[in-house]
Scaffold this active site. Structure first.
Site, PDB file in Angstrom:
ATOM      1  N   HIS A   1     -11.233  -8.670   3.408  1.00 16.19           N
ATOM      2  CA  HIS A   1     -11.234  -9.919   2.646  1.00 16.19           C
ATOM      3  C   HIS A   1     -10.437 -10.940   3.459  1.00 16.19           C
ATOM      4  CE1 HIS A   1     -10.122 -12.673  -0.633  1.00 16.19           C
ATOM      5  NE2 HIS A   1     -11.081 -12.120  -1.357  1.00 16.19           N
TER       6      HIS A   1
ATOM      7  N   ASP B   1      -4.406  -3.452   1.593  1.00 23.73           N
ATOM      8  CA  ASP B   1      -4.796  -4.392   0.547  1.00 23.73           C
ATOM      9  C   ASP B   1      -5.443  -3.568  -0.566  1.00 23.73           C
ATOM     10  OD1 ASP B   1      -6.294  -6.042  -1.083  1.00 23.73           O
ATOM     11  OD2 ASP B   1      -7.202  -7.180   0.541  1.00 23.73           O
TER      12      ASP B   1
ATOM     13  N   GLN C   1      -8.890  -4.190  -4.700  1.00 26.63           N
ATOM     14  CA  GLN C   1     -10.068  -3.622  -5.368  1.00 26.63           C
ATOM     15  C   GLN C   1      -9.843  -2.175  -5.818  1.00 26.63           C
ATOM     16  OE1 GLN C   1     -12.854  -5.086  -6.311  1.00 26.63           O
ATOM     17  NE2 GLN C   1     -12.266  -7.057  -5.434  1.00 26.63           N
TER      18      GLN C   1
ATOM     19  N   LYS D   1      -7.139  -8.371 -11.503  1.00 26.81           N
ATOM     20  CA  LYS D   1      -8.261  -7.442 -11.300  1.00 26.81           C
ATOM     21  C   LYS D   1      -8.000  -6.126 -12.033  1.00 26.81           C
ATOM     22  CE  LYS D   1      -9.181  -9.357  -6.754  1.00 26.81           C
ATOM     23  NZ  LYS D   1     -10.400 -10.161  -6.764  1.00 26.81           N
TER      24      LYS D   1
ATOM     25  N   CYS E   1     -15.738 -13.942   0.206  1.00 27.38           N
ATOM     26  CA  CYS E   1     -14.494 -14.086   1.004  1.00 27.38           C
ATOM     27  C   CYS E   1     -14.340 -12.965   2.023  1.00 27.38           C
ATOM     28  CB  CYS E   1     -13.252 -14.125   0.116  1.00 27.38           C
ATOM     29  SG  CYS E   1     -13.250 -15.426  -1.082  1.00 27.38           S
TER      30      CYS E   1
HETATM   31  N1  PMP Z   1      -8.365  -8.626  -1.198  1.00 24.73           N
HETATM   32  C1  PMP Z   1      -9.463  -8.167  -1.799  1.00 24.73           C
HETATM   33  C2  PMP Z   1     -10.095  -6.902  -1.313  1.00 24.73           C
HETATM   34  C3  PMP Z   1     -10.008  -8.869  -2.875  1.00 24.73           C
HETATM   35  O1  PMP Z   1     -11.109  -8.422  -3.467  1.00 24.73           O
HETATM   36  C4  PMP Z   1      -9.372 -10.053  -3.319  1.00 24.73           C
HETATM   37  C5  PMP Z   1      -9.926 -10.852  -4.476  1.00 24.73           C
HETATM   38  N2  PMP Z   1     -11.267 -11.189  -4.344  1.00 24.73           N
HETATM   39  C6  PMP Z   1      -8.224 -10.477  -2.659  1.00 24.73           C
HETATM   40  C7  PMP Z   1      -7.744  -9.735  -1.606  1.00 24.73           C
HETATM   41  C8  PMP Z   1      -7.498 -11.724  -3.059  1.00 24.73           C
HETATM   42  O2  PMP Z   1      -6.942 -11.589  -4.315  1.00 24.73           O
HETATM   43  P1  PMP Z   1      -6.243 -12.836  -5.022  1.00 24.73           P
HETATM   44  O3  PMP Z   1      -7.265 -13.942  -5.003  1.00 24.73           O
HETATM   45  O4  PMP Z   1      -5.945 -12.363  -6.393  1.00 24.73           O
HETATM   46  O5  PMP Z   1      -5.044 -13.185  -4.230  1.00 24.73           O
END
Ligand code: PMP
Length: 400
Positions: free
Chosen positions: A116, A192, A195, A218, A358
């Site tokens: 991401h 990270d 998910q 999430k 993203c």
């Molecule tokens: N890493 C991953 C794998 C994600 O899916 C997301 C959210 N789409 C993020 C980071 C970013 O999370 P946040 O927007 O809550 O900071």
């Protein structure tokens, strides 16, 4: 009443007859979480770590209890390893600041193309500032090439960053194996977990990693709150990246002494209600239990596979059925733009995500513009998958 029906009643937005298949972007919030935050605002709203009156003491207790709940939930050895942030993005950026000046020019950082942007761009910037070489790891068979990742780690590796679960492919990465290899050469392994936390039980201690970041929203918690877990030994060697109130033990006009860990990493007034809400969300899911959560998700995954396989015009991303994954399915339909699909689904109150999610390293490598992504939460049902599929059939035939 079946457990799934009781669960669904907790989520007010579902009363509006929507089919919410976008929990990977942000999960809905159960009423118990809203109630916990409401109670804070109505009954003991005050700042933490400061006042000696009952309200403030209660707020402090709830806030610190939340830290313990979260530490237990992720298998941390001690609650002090849990630092509250605004979310995954905030946590990773924070870590990139905390780790500055620890490495030498010419060392390298390993970044999978599946990451991401939140776990890629802060490290790209970090590498530029610190003079590190970036080693991207590509795809094999449509998923991250983990063997290539392991092979790329060498004596000059400073950092290995890895998404525990890809937010596009839904595939689960072997964070333990990667971390073990990183540690063999003295590198740090940063994960990270955005998910992962709502889908698989986590033990940061068992994974043997150095840091883990995730977001509350999430995990059925509120927005604006996240967690950065950092191994205590590493944490002790890090200098706070922000200064201000609540992160110092005492200050004179010439000197200052940091507050103990973790307070020294939480300058200023934190999102107190959100911290309390996140802990409540975790308690709520834990009361339901991993057994139900995982069995239910597996049922949805198996059903979704059957539906996809019976429609050869759906091109699924993320490789074979045998690969461990969560309820996250990204796909394309030849000849139909993903935004057209998501628009037509939205007109039927079906919420999915379209685009690059993203994680443009994946679309770039696959040579596609984007995909439709369907992600499951605790409240989804096979009946909802049937409705989704009926609509996809109708969209497909309309475009032929
Ligand atoms: N890493 C991953 C794998 C994600 O899916 C997301 C959210 N789409 C993020 C980071 C970013 O999370 P946040 O927007 O809550 O900071």
């Amino acid at each position: 009443m079946k457990l799934i029906d009781t669960i669904r009643l907790e989520f007010s937005p579902l009363i509006q007859d929507i089919i919410y298949l976008d929990s990977g972007a942000s999960a809905l919030t159960p009423n118990v979480v809203l109630d916990a935050m409401n109670t804070y605002y109505r009954e003991y709203r005050s700042n933490i770590h400061r006042g000696l009156y009952d309200f403030s003491e209660r707020a402090t207790t709830e806030y610190e209890n939340a830290r313990e709940t979260i530490a237990q939930f992720i298998g941390a050895n001690r609650p002090e390893e849990v630092i509250f942030t605004r979310g995954t993005t905030d946590g990773i950026n924070m870590l990139a600041e905390l780790l500055q000046d620890r490495f030498e020019k010419g060392q390298n950082i390993i970044i999978p193309v599946t990451e991401h942007h939140s776990n890629m761009l802060p490290w790209r910037e970090f590498a530029r500032r610190q003079g590190l070489e970036i080693r991207y790891i590509g795809l094999k068979g449509g998923i991250l090439d983990e063997l290539a990742l392991l092979a790329a780690i060498d004596e000059k590796t400073a950092l290995v960053v890895i998404g525990h679960i890809s937010n596009v492919l839904g595939t689960i990465h072997d964070a333990k194996k990667i971390s073990d290899k990183a540690h063999k050469v003295g590198a740090l392994c940063i994960v990270d977990g955005a998910q992962a936390v709502a889908h698989i039980p986590i033990s940061v201690s068992d994974l043997g990693i150095d840091a883990y970041a995730f977001s509350g929203h999430k995990l059925y918690g509120p927005t604006g709150i996240g967690v950065l877990w950092v191994n205590y030994t590493l944490l002790q060697n890090l200098k706070p990246h922000r200064t201000g109130g609540d992160m110092v033990e005492y200050v004179t006009l010439d000197t200052m002494e940091y507050a103990p860990i973790p307070q020294r990493f939480e300058a200023g007034t934190p999102p107190i209600a959100e911290v309390i809400g996140l802990a409540r969300a975790i308690q709520w899911t834990q009361d339901i239990g991993w057994e139900f959560i995982q069995n239910h998700e597996q049922e949805l995954i198996q059903y979704m596979w059957q539906q996809i396989v019976s429609r050869p015009w759906i091109e699924l991303l993320g490789g074979e059925k045998s690969i461990p994954r969560i309820g996250c399915f990204a796909f394309t339909i030849k000849g139909i733009h993903t935004h057209d699909i998501s628009y037509l689904l939205a007109k039927q109150s079906i919420c999915v995500r379209a685009g690059q999610h993203c994680a443009s390293g994946i679309t770039e490598k696959l040579g596609i513009a984007g995909s439709i992504r369907v992600t499951f939460g605790i409240y989804n049902t096979v009946e909802e998958i049937d409705i989704l599929m009926r609509e996809l059939d109708s969209i497909y035939h309309k475009f032929q």
